[in-house]
Motif scaffolding. Structure first.
Motif, PDB file in Angstrom:
ATOM      1  N   SER A  10     -28.215 -41.908 -17.958  1.00  0.00           N
ATOM      2  CA  SER A  10     -28.420 -43.333 -17.676  1.00  0.00           C
ATOM      3  C   SER A  10     -27.568 -43.775 -16.493  1.00  0.00           C
ATOM      4  O   SER A  10     -28.037 -44.525 -15.618  1.00  0.00           O
ATOM      5  CB  SER A  10     -28.072 -44.175 -18.909  1.00  0.00           C
ATOM      6  N   LEU A  11     -26.323 -43.313 -16.452  1.00  0.00           N
ATOM      7  CA  LEU A  11     -25.435 -43.648 -15.343  1.00  0.00           C
ATOM      8  C   LEU A  11     -25.989 -43.117 -14.021  1.00  0.00           C
ATOM      9  O   LEU A  11     -26.003 -43.824 -13.000  1.00  0.00           O
ATOM     10  CB  LEU A  11     -24.038 -43.080 -15.599  1.00  0.00           C
ATOM     11  N   LEU A  25     -20.046 -54.098 -13.750  1.00  0.00           N
ATOM     12  CA  LEU A  25     -21.476 -54.234 -14.024  1.00  0.00           C
ATOM     13  C   LEU A  25     -22.044 -52.954 -14.629  1.00  0.00           C
ATOM     14  O   LEU A  25     -22.882 -53.003 -15.544  1.00  0.00           O
ATOM     15  CB  LEU A  25     -22.219 -54.575 -12.723  1.00  0.00           C
ATOM     16  N   LEU A  26     -21.579 -51.795 -14.155  1.00  0.00           N
ATOM     17  CA  LEU A  26     -22.003 -50.533 -14.753  1.00  0.00           C
ATOM     18  C   LEU A  26     -21.587 -50.466 -16.220  1.00  0.00           C
ATOM     19  O   LEU A  26     -22.365 -50.042 -17.088  1.00  0.00           O
ATOM     20  CB  LEU A  26     -21.395 -49.354 -13.992  1.00  0.00           C
ATOM     21  N   ALA A  27     -20.354 -50.864 -16.486  1.00  0.00           N
ATOM     22  CA  ALA A  27     -19.869 -50.840 -17.867  1.00  0.00           C
ATOM     23  C   ALA A  27     -20.713 -51.756 -18.745  1.00  0.00           C
ATOM     24  O   ALA A  27     -21.041 -51.410 -19.897  1.00  0.00           O
ATOM     25  CB  ALA A  27     -18.400 -51.252 -17.908  1.00  0.00           C
ATOM     26  N   PRO A  34     -14.896 -49.956 -18.956  1.00  0.00           N
ATOM     27  CA  PRO A  34     -14.696 -49.430 -17.587  1.00  0.00           C
ATOM     28  C   PRO A  34     -14.011 -48.065 -17.584  1.00  0.00           C
ATOM     29  O   PRO A  34     -14.287 -47.235 -16.703  1.00  0.00           O
ATOM     30  CB  PRO A  34     -13.831 -50.498 -16.923  1.00  0.00           C
ATOM     31  N   ARG A  35     -13.143 -47.820 -18.545  1.00  0.00           N
ATOM     32  CA  ARG A  35     -12.472 -46.520 -18.622  1.00  0.00           C
ATOM     33  C   ARG A  35     -13.483 -45.408 -18.908  1.00  0.00           C
ATOM     34  O   ARG A  35     -13.403 -44.317 -18.331  1.00  0.00           O
ATOM     35  CB  ARG A  35     -11.407 -46.558 -19.713  1.00  0.00           C
ATOM     36  N   GLY A  59     -13.983 -53.385  -7.427  1.00  0.00           N
ATOM     37  CA  GLY A  59     -14.116 -51.937  -7.348  1.00  0.00           C
ATOM     38  C   GLY A  59     -15.507 -51.526  -7.792  1.00  0.00           C
ATOM     39  O   GLY A  59     -16.209 -52.276  -8.470  1.00  0.00           O
ATOM     40  N   GLY A  60     -15.939 -50.354  -7.382  1.00  0.00           N
ATOM     41  CA  GLY A  60     -17.273 -49.919  -7.767  1.00  0.00           C
ATOM     42  C   GLY A  60     -17.525 -48.479  -7.396  1.00  0.00           C
ATOM     43  O   GLY A  60     -16.586 -47.733  -7.069  1.00  0.00           O
TER      44      GLY A  60
END
Length: 322
Positions: A10-11, A25-27, A34-35, A59-60
């Motif tokens: 998925s990532l 946003l990904l998290a 985020p970790r 960050g991203g």
């Protein structure tokens, strides 16, 4: 499939869908911390995916191009499009037949059964209705070499088999500032500034033999036309025989449209997934209908007569359908 593996896929799919992703946003999209995103990014890097951390307030991450080609993810529509494109890949470019067949076998092998059945039902045989008149093929390495010189803005040296020269006549190599590759009437052409003749010239790619190394870099000159498609259309007198000529931007690959656009069409690549198409016809209504035969989104550029004809045609079709 384990939860971690599913999350990694998925990532990866998210990273391939857009250029930059804020970490938060990904998290949120993956419903993890985020970790966990940072750990999953490290796992993708271990698998060979060049994921780069980007700076910013939050960050991203960004999926960059790497030295090797890692496994790719396709959705259903993309997988079918790739399979069909590979079946028709040798229409205008030679030298890629074996690679296309191996790529098609690889894509098909990893497809789920539901997609494999659809692809098997789409066995495409390309029949070229202009094969006996105009359409020619070019070598893929030759096309790539010319395309790289265009992108790098480097002077291109090449031998050119001019039809006006006899076989015994020796012709010096041409030196050209390559401007753009374009297809017209089933052939590939290079538009460039001829340094010896100090003028714009159009060269058939199938008659070119590029030489290495390329020459120095140059600053692009301004074409004597609004764009490449307009310039090419003026070079071929056949276009002037048609009373109506219109232009549109199609959301499709130039190579796909060029296969079906016809002898008198001008096809110019705008982006990797869009192209400019110029067509000519006897009437504006007929021209609008011809543009509509391509199954993709499009935007009419002009002239106004073409836009008016398209609107009128839409009203007629709506009334007919109801």
């Amino acid at each position: 499939m384990s939860e971690t593996s599913a999350r990694l896929l998925s990532l990866l799919s998210l990273l391939q869908a857009r250029r930059d992703w804020p970490g938060a946003l990904l998290a949120d999209r993956l419903e993890v911390s985020p970790r966990t995103v940072r750990r999953d990014v490290d796992r993708l890097r271990d698998l060979g995916y060049p994921v780069r951390a980007t700076k910013g307030p939050d960050g991203g991450y960004r999926l960059d191009a790497g030295a090797d080609l890692p496994p790719l993810l396709f959705d259903d529509d993309q997988a079918i499009a790739v399979a069909v494109a590979l079946q028709t890949a040798t229409t205008t470019v030679t030298g890629i037949e074996e690679g296309a067949l191996r790529a098609l076998a690889t894509v098909r092998q990893v497809m789920p059964a539901r997609l494999r059945q659809r692809v098997d039902a789409l066995q495409v045989t390309t029949v070229d209705r202009y094969a006996d008149r105009r359409r020619t093929t070019v070598d893929s390495d030759q096309l790539i070499a010319i395309g790289m010189a265009v992108r790098a803005r480097e002077v291109l040296r090449f031998d050119y088999a001019s039809p006006r020269a006899s076989e015994e006549e020796w012709l010096p190599p041409r030196k050209v500032e390559p401007h753009h590759l374009v297809t017209w009437g089933g052939r590939w052409y290079l538009v460039g500034w001829d340094l010896d003749r100090k003028d714009w010239r159009t060269f058939r790619v199938d008659r070119m033999t590029p030489k290495t190394p390329t020459g120095p870099r140059f600053t692009p000159r301004e074409l004597p036309a609004p764009d490449v498609a307009s310039y090419i259309s003026k070079q071929f007198s056949r276009q002037s025989q048609w009373p109506c000529q219109g232009e549109a931007i199609l959301q499709a690959k130039a190579s796909d449209i060029a296969q079906w656009a016809g002898r008198d069409a001008i096809v110019e690549e705008v982006t990797a997934d869009s192209c400019r198409l110029i067509l000519s016809g006897w009437s504006w209504t007929g021209l609008a209908a011809t543009f509509g035969m391509f199954e993709c989104d499009l935007e009419f550029v002009g002239p106004q007569e073409l836009k008016d004809a398209a609107a009128h045609l839409a009203e007629r079709y709506t009334a007919a359908a109801s």
